[in-house]
Design a protein around this motif. Structure first.
Motif, PDB file in Angstrom:
ATOM      1  N   GLY A 221       0.799  -1.216   0.000  1.00 50.20           N
ATOM      2  CA  GLY A 221       0.000   0.000   0.000  1.00 50.20           C
ATOM      3  C   GLY A 221       0.831   1.264   0.000  1.00 50.20           C
ATOM      4  N   HIS A 222       2.150   1.124  -0.159  1.00 43.26           N
ATOM      5  CA  HIS A 222       3.009   2.296  -0.224  1.00 43.26           C
ATOM      6  C   HIS A 222       2.969   2.946  -1.598  1.00 43.26           C
ATOM      7  N   LEU A 223       2.536   2.196  -2.590  1.00 40.85           N
ATOM      8  CA  LEU A 223       2.285   2.721  -3.939  1.00 40.85           C
ATOM      9  C   LEU A 223       0.871   2.353  -4.342  1.00 40.85           C
ATOM     10  N   GLY A 224       0.115   3.327  -4.836  1.00 39.03           N
ATOM     11  CA  GLY A 224      -1.170   3.019  -5.438  1.00 39.03           C
ATOM     12  C   GLY A 224      -0.956   2.549  -6.863  1.00 39.03           C
ATOM     13  N   ALA A 225      -2.051   2.206  -7.540  1.00 47.54           N
ATOM     14  CA  ALA A 225      -1.937   1.705  -8.907  1.00 47.54           C
ATOM     15  C   ALA A 225      -1.283   2.736  -9.821  1.00 47.54           C
ATOM     16  N   GLU A 226      -1.668   4.001  -9.676  1.00 49.09           N
ATOM     17  CA  GLU A 226      -1.088   5.045 -10.526  1.00 49.09           C
ATOM     18  C   GLU A 226       0.388   5.264 -10.203  1.00 49.09           C
ATOM     19  N   GLY A 227       0.722   5.258  -8.901  1.00 52.85           N
ATOM     20  CA  GLY A 227       2.106   5.450  -8.495  1.00 52.85           C
ATOM     21  C   GLY A 227       2.986   4.304  -8.958  1.00 52.85           C
ATOM     22  N   TYR A 228       2.448   3.092  -8.874  1.00 54.69           N
ATOM     23  CA  TYR A 228       3.191   1.914  -9.312  1.00 54.69           C
ATOM     24  C   TYR A 228       3.468   1.995 -10.812  1.00 54.69           C
ATOM     25  N   ALA A 229       2.447   2.359 -11.583  1.00 53.49           N
ATOM     26  CA  ALA A 229       2.616   2.496 -13.036  1.00 53.49           C
ATOM     27  C   ALA A 229       3.618   3.603 -13.365  1.00 53.49           C
ATOM     28  N   ALA A 230       3.560   4.704 -12.592  1.00 54.64           N
ATOM     29  CA  ALA A 230       4.467   5.824 -12.842  1.00 54.64           C
ATOM     30  C   ALA A 230       5.913   5.426 -12.566  1.00 54.64           C
ATOM     31  N   GLU A 231       6.135   4.630 -11.517  1.00 50.73           N
ATOM     32  CA  GLU A 231       7.497   4.208 -11.201  1.00 50.73           C
ATOM     33  C   GLU A 231       8.042   3.259 -12.266  1.00 50.73           C
ATOM     34  N   GLN A 232       7.195   2.378 -12.770  1.00 47.27           N
ATOM     35  CA  GLN A 232       7.633   1.497 -13.852  1.00 47.27           C
ATOM     36  C   GLN A 232       7.975   2.307 -15.102  1.00 47.27           C
ATOM     37  N   THR A 233       7.151   3.323 -15.386  1.00 46.37           N
ATOM     38  CA  THR A 233       7.418   4.188 -16.528  1.00 46.37           C
ATOM     39  C   THR A 233       8.750   4.904 -16.365  1.00 46.37           C
ATOM     40  N   ARG A 234       9.045   5.327 -15.145  1.00 49.13           N
ATOM     41  CA  ARG A 234      10.311   6.005 -14.879  1.00 49.13           C
ATOM     42  C   ARG A 234      11.492   5.078 -15.201  1.00 49.13           C
ATOM     43  N   VAL A 235      11.360   3.807 -14.822  1.00 50.86           N
ATOM     44  CA  VAL A 235      12.422   2.853 -15.119  1.00 50.86           C
ATOM     45  C   VAL A 235      12.569   2.687 -16.629  1.00 50.86           C
ATOM     46  N   ARG A 236      11.451   2.524 -17.310  1.00 52.47           N
ATOM     47  CA  ARG A 236      11.502   2.349 -18.768  1.00 52.47           C
ATOM     48  C   ARG A 236      12.157   3.553 -19.442  1.00 52.47           C
TER      49      ARG A 236
END
Length: 261
Positions: A221-236
């Motif tokens: 719960g430290h990342l919501g769905a949007e935050g999780y997607a945003a972090e993956q995008t940052r890695v990409r």
């Protein structure tokens, strides 16, 4: 929050092996072979004891503010002491949350012995509340604290029979997993002079670990769905902008729909 995912790669400490086992006069290759054989005779396996490993690479993913960086500490000419000094300097400066896969069982004990070998002070790392009061409740050494998060340990429920290899967990999540090498091949690669390949391999391991960590933070719960997607995008985006071929290969092997929330 600062997060530093780390991984080490090691080779036999042949100098230490000569001292411990009285193997003077043997070549590095023969010394290592003798060390493996002695370990096999003692334990039935040839994986060397922690204090007889020498660190040749430390790779990290560092996340701080709006920045994300993937690299290996030092350069191809850096010796073990310099790698360790850089590692501890990062802890002293940023006090990051350390993240690893089996770091509590392997990486950190090896780091401890090698820091002891080189006489490297690291007061913040070793502090359990004597200097910083808050470290009584969250420090790098306590197995059940979060300042060092050993994902393998936590996800297995601290049960040895439930542990899983990073490669298989990453593959289950649709991540690239091991690329180009494995830990068992590091000594051969090192003898062949391929330290650059070892560092590249270590960097892909920390990328796998970081992406598993993001998934874990979503579960917590430290990342919501949007935050999780945003972090993956940052890695990409970081990998897409990289010049290093192994980082681009990692991105190419990572499907867009892998481990979506």
């Amino acid at each position: 929050m600062n997060v530093m995912v780390f991984d080490i790669e090691t080779v036999p400490d042949v100098e230490g092996g000569r001292r411990v086992y009285g193997l003077e006069g043997l070549s590095d290759a023969d010394t290592a072979q003798a060390m493996y054989q002695l370990r096999m005779a003692k334990t039935g396996g040839d994986f060397l004891a922690h204090h007889l490993h020498r660190i040749v690479a430390i790779s990290v993913v560092f996340r701080s503010g709006d920045q994300l960086k993937v690299w290996s500490l030092g350069d191809l000419d850096s010796d073990e002491r310099d790698l360790l000094r850089r590692f501890f300097d990062g802890l002293e400066r940023y006090t990051p949350t350390l993240v690893s896969w089996n770091g509590g069982g392997f990486d950190l004990p090896v780091i401890h012995y090698r820091a002891l070998r080189h006489g490297l002070p690291a007061p913040r790392y070793w502090d359990v509340g004597d200097d910083q009061r808050e470290f009584r409740f969250n420090n790098y050494l306590n197995r059940f604290h979060w300042l060092h998060t050993d994902l393998m340990d936590v996800l297995s429920g601290y049960q040895a029979r439930a542990v899983a290899p990073l490669d298989e967990v990453a593959t289950l999540l649709g991540l690239p997993g091991k690329m180009g090498m494995s830990g068992a091949k590091v000594w051969d690669a090192y003898q062949a002079g391929n330290l650059a390949g070892i560092r590249d391999y270590c960097e892909t391991d920390v990328l796998n670990t970081y992406l598993v960590y993001l998934r874990f933070e979503y579960l917590r719960g430290h990342l919501g769905a949007e935050g999780y997607a945003a972090e993956q995008t940052r890695v990409r985006e970081t990998l897409a902008a990289a010049e290093e071929p192994h980082l681009r290969e990692f991105l190419a092997a990572w499907p867009e729909d892998a481990a979506s929330a």
